[in-house]
Enzyme design. Structure first.
Site, PDB file in Angstrom:
ATOM      1  N   ASP A 110      43.154  50.023  50.236  1.00 51.36           N
ATOM      2  CA  ASP A 110      42.153  50.957  50.550  1.00 51.36           C
ATOM      3  C   ASP A 110      42.103  52.066  49.387  1.00 51.36           C
ATOM      4  OD1 ASP A 110      41.405  49.647  52.951  1.00 51.36           O
ATOM      5  OD2 ASP A 110      43.220  50.568  53.967  1.00 51.36           O
ATOM      6  N   LYS A 156      38.998  50.424  45.275  1.00 50.26           N
ATOM      7  CA  LYS A 156      38.904  49.635  44.532  1.00 50.26           C
ATOM      8  C   LYS A 156      37.223  48.926  44.110  1.00 50.26           C
ATOM      9  CE  LYS A 156      41.865  46.734  46.314  1.00 50.26           C
ATOM     10  NZ  LYS A 156      42.697  47.551  47.220  1.00 50.26           N
ATOM     11  N   ALA A 198      40.305  42.159  53.550  1.00 47.48           N
ATOM     12  CA  ALA A 198      39.679  43.189  52.528  1.00 47.48           C
ATOM     13  C   ALA A 198      38.407  43.764  53.159  1.00 47.48           C
ATOM     14  CB  ALA A 198      39.606  42.651  51.276  1.00 47.48           C
ATOM     15  N   GLY A 199      38.294  45.137  52.660  1.00 46.54           N
ATOM     16  CA  GLY A 199      36.791  45.510  52.900  1.00 46.54           C
ATOM     17  C   GLY A 199      36.545  46.544  51.801  1.00 46.54           C
ATOM     18  N   HIS A 200      35.721  46.018  51.119  1.00 41.99           N
ATOM     19  CA  HIS A 200      35.297  46.682  49.706  1.00 41.99           C
ATOM     20  C   HIS A 200      34.081  47.585  49.928  1.00 41.99           C
ATOM     21  CE1 HIS A 200      38.607  44.390  47.324  1.00 41.99           C
ATOM     22  NE2 HIS A 200      39.015  45.088  48.105  1.00 41.99           N
ATOM     23  N   GLN A 217      43.600  44.400  48.848  1.00 44.42           N
ATOM     24  CA  GLN A 217      44.786  45.059  49.410  1.00 44.42           C
ATOM     25  C   GLN A 217      45.454  45.727  48.278  1.00 44.42           C
ATOM     26  OE1 GLN A 217      44.625  41.267  50.252  1.00 44.42           O
ATOM     27  NE2 GLN A 217      43.349  42.160  51.831  1.00 44.42           N
TER      28      GLN A 217
HETATM   29  P1  IMP Z   1      46.740  40.851  57.366  1.00 43.91           P
HETATM   30  O1  IMP Z   1      46.246  40.885  55.987  1.00 43.91           O
HETATM   31  O2  IMP Z   1      45.619  40.736  58.077  1.00 43.91           O
HETATM   32  O3  IMP Z   1      47.831  39.884  57.620  1.00 43.91           O
HETATM   33  O4  IMP Z   1      47.554  42.136  57.755  1.00 43.91           O
HETATM   34  C1  IMP Z   1      48.763  42.416  57.140  1.00 43.91           C
HETATM   35  C2  IMP Z   1      48.953  43.909  56.703  1.00 43.91           C
HETATM   36  O5  IMP Z   1      48.250  44.231  55.598  1.00 43.91           O
HETATM   37  C3  IMP Z   1      48.496  45.019  57.791  1.00 43.91           C
HETATM   38  O6  IMP Z   1      49.291  45.864  57.892  1.00 43.91           O
HETATM   39  C4  IMP Z   1      47.081  45.191  57.466  1.00 43.91           C
HETATM   40  O7  IMP Z   1      46.751  46.354  57.956  1.00 43.91           O
HETATM   41  C5  IMP Z   1      47.175  45.214  56.001  1.00 43.91           C
HETATM   42  N1  IMP Z   1      46.043  45.103  55.179  1.00 43.91           N
HETATM   43  C6  IMP Z   1      45.456  43.769  54.954  1.00 43.91           C
HETATM   44  N2  IMP Z   1      44.243  43.857  54.338  1.00 43.91           N
HETATM   45  C7  IMP Z   1      44.343  45.071  54.102  1.00 43.91           C
HETATM   46  C8  IMP Z   1      43.161  46.081  53.084  1.00 43.91           C
HETATM   47  O8  IMP Z   1      42.398  45.306  52.477  1.00 43.91           O
HETATM   48  N3  IMP Z   1      43.246  47.201  53.104  1.00 43.91           N
HETATM   49  C9  IMP Z   1      44.496  47.914  53.700  1.00 43.91           C
HETATM   50  N4  IMP Z   1      45.474  47.250  54.484  1.00 43.91           N
HETATM   51  C10 IMP Z   1      45.272  45.861  54.587  1.00 43.91           C
END
Ligand code: IMP
Length: 427
Positions: free
Chosen positions: A13, A16, A39-41, A225
């Site tokens: 976050d 990017k 991810a959320g871009h 991430q």
């Molecule tokens: P997962 O990737 O859904 O397995 O989550 C594992 C950890 O990574 C958790 O703490 C999520 O909140 C964090 N996480 C996964 N993707 C993102 C992202 O794009 N931004 C911020 N945190 C993320």
């Protein structure tokens, strides 16, 4: 820029999406190589907001090729929904502008189900995942029972592999978790339809990328991430399930390591984290709430409120050095306008020892205290400025102080969500 890696230098976050969208104007190819729809871009162009989870951020630029490479865990339903939504808005998405690796692993309903069920079982030790099935899909990849995009294009193979895998998964879902099984027939029917729709985009993206590089095309690698969520180098086990930095590119895109020419990290002017896990500079009171409100710090994928804290120079120095960054972009500097004072975590104290190095042994972070140093803030709205010299003196002094603490040049400042809201310092 023959090839450039842009990666998150904190806990994700970092903003990017906006930076990659901007840099994509000078790129021929933009590549996602790890992660998935976790991810959320977010990009804002002419006031219109676009949030992408799987499609690379180059898609808003006409003529740019966007690649979802083999290292991405693809939720095909989500990917096609994004394609449909982009097309509805008049963005051209064709088999030329979007390329999907035949070797990328797929996320199915049972992965999402297992992600949520496992979190439940972990109780207090839960990771706080996005619930998008990322961990279980990468686990299946490593266990060699995953299905890949190429399987989806071959209905017979897809049926036999998915039936075998689901039989085992359903035994766990029902027997261990006491939850409803996934409907095999419905999944198979859906898989066939998805395969037909994905077919025009699918190819050997690694071979295509290597050819693009040889042809002198400018290739931008879009990290998802952040490095502190890297499966190997992050705050394990509170991490995601892929290599989130430049090291993820060769394996995740089939691209030779020696062909990665430059690496740029992205870090906010403060820190945030979603989900559980260590966050040494976290602010739990009013100041953290004020940063959350000023920065609208809510997850782009899950809507969860993000934990907020001061800039952590120890963590960012570690993230940039691990990736051999040539420079970094400081984002969300505008969010810090209005604070009387700004602090930065300049060192950690662990077991009575003060250090500027990130610990190799993570449990050391459990009782970790941060040493904060403080400088005056500024009150002015800086979001309309485009020239570094026009920034208030204390904003410049904050930027230069942090740059010195990190020891890597800040090549751009981002001062708002719009594509144009940047101050270049060499990038
Ligand atoms: P997962 O990737 O859904 O397995 O989550 C594992 C950890 O990574 C958790 O703490 C999520 O909140 C964090 N996480 C996964 N993707 C993102 C992202 O794009 N931004 C911020 N945190 C993320």
């Amino acid at each position: 820029m023959p090839s450039l890696s842009v990666f998150g230098a904190q806990w994700g976050d970092e903003g990017k999406g906006k930076i990659i969208d901007r840099l994509a104007a000078d790129a021929d190819v933009v590549v996602r190589y790890q992660g998935g729809a976790n991810a959320g871009h977010t990009m804002v162009v002419d006031g219109e907001k676009t949030v992408l989870h799987l499609v690379p951020c180059g898609v808003l630029h006409r003529g740019t090729k966007n690649v979802v490479a083999n290292g991405v865990a693809i939720d095909p339903v989500q990917l096609l929904e994004e394609v449909d939504a982009l097309r509805e808005r008049g963005v051209e998405v064709t088999g030329e502008s979007l390329r999907i690796s035949a070797g990328a692993h797929l996320i199915f309903e049972h992965h999402r189900r297992m992600d949520q069920l496992s979190e439940h079982w972990l109780g207090e030790g839960r990771i706080g995942t996005t619930g998008r099935g990322i961990g279980p899909a990468y686990a299946d990849k490593a266990s060699r029972v995953g299905l890949r995009v190429s399987d989806l294009l071959d209905p017979e193979r897809c049926h036999s592999r998915l039936s075998a895998v689901l039989a085992e998964k359903n035994a766990t879902i029902e027997g261990v978790h006491g939850a409803d099984p996934v409907d095999l027939a419905a999944e198979l029917e859906r898989a066939t339809a998805l395969g037909d729709r994905l077919r025009p985009f699918v190819g050997d993206t690694g071979a295509e990328l290597r050819a693009d590089y040889r042809a002198g095309k400018r290739i931008l690698f879009e990290g998802a991430q952040g490095i502190m969520l890297d499966i190997d180098h992050g705050t394990y086990p509170f991490v995601t399930s892929s290599n989130t930095g430049t090291a993820g590119i060769p394996a995740g895109a089939g691209f030779p390591p020696g062909h990665i020419d430059r690496a740029i990290g992205i870090a906010k002017a403060y820190c945030t984290r979603v989900g559980e896990g260590p966050f040494p500079s976290e602010l739990r009171g009013e100041t953290g709430d004020a940063i959350r409100a000023a920065g609208n710090e809510y997850g782009a994928t899950t809507g969860r409120p993000r934990r907020c804290g001061w800039f952590d120079a120890v963590a960012v120095r570690y993230g940039l050095s691990l990736n051999g960054a040539d420079g970094w972009v400081m984002t969300n500097l505008d969010v810090l306008s209005g604070f009387e004072e700004l602090s930065v975590a300049t060192s950690y104290v662990m077991d009575g020892e003060q250090t500027r190095e990130y610990p190799a042994h993570l449990p050391a972070l459990d009782g970790c205290e941060v040493r904060l140093e403080t400088r005056p803030g500024w009150q002015e709205d800086i979001s309309g400025l485009r020239c570094y010299e026009d920034l208030p003196a204390s904003a410049r002094s904050y930027v230069e102080w942090v740059e010195e603490l990190i020891g890597t040049p800040i090549v751009m400042l981002s001062i708002g969500p719009e594509r144009e809201q940047v101050i270049s310092r060499g990038l």
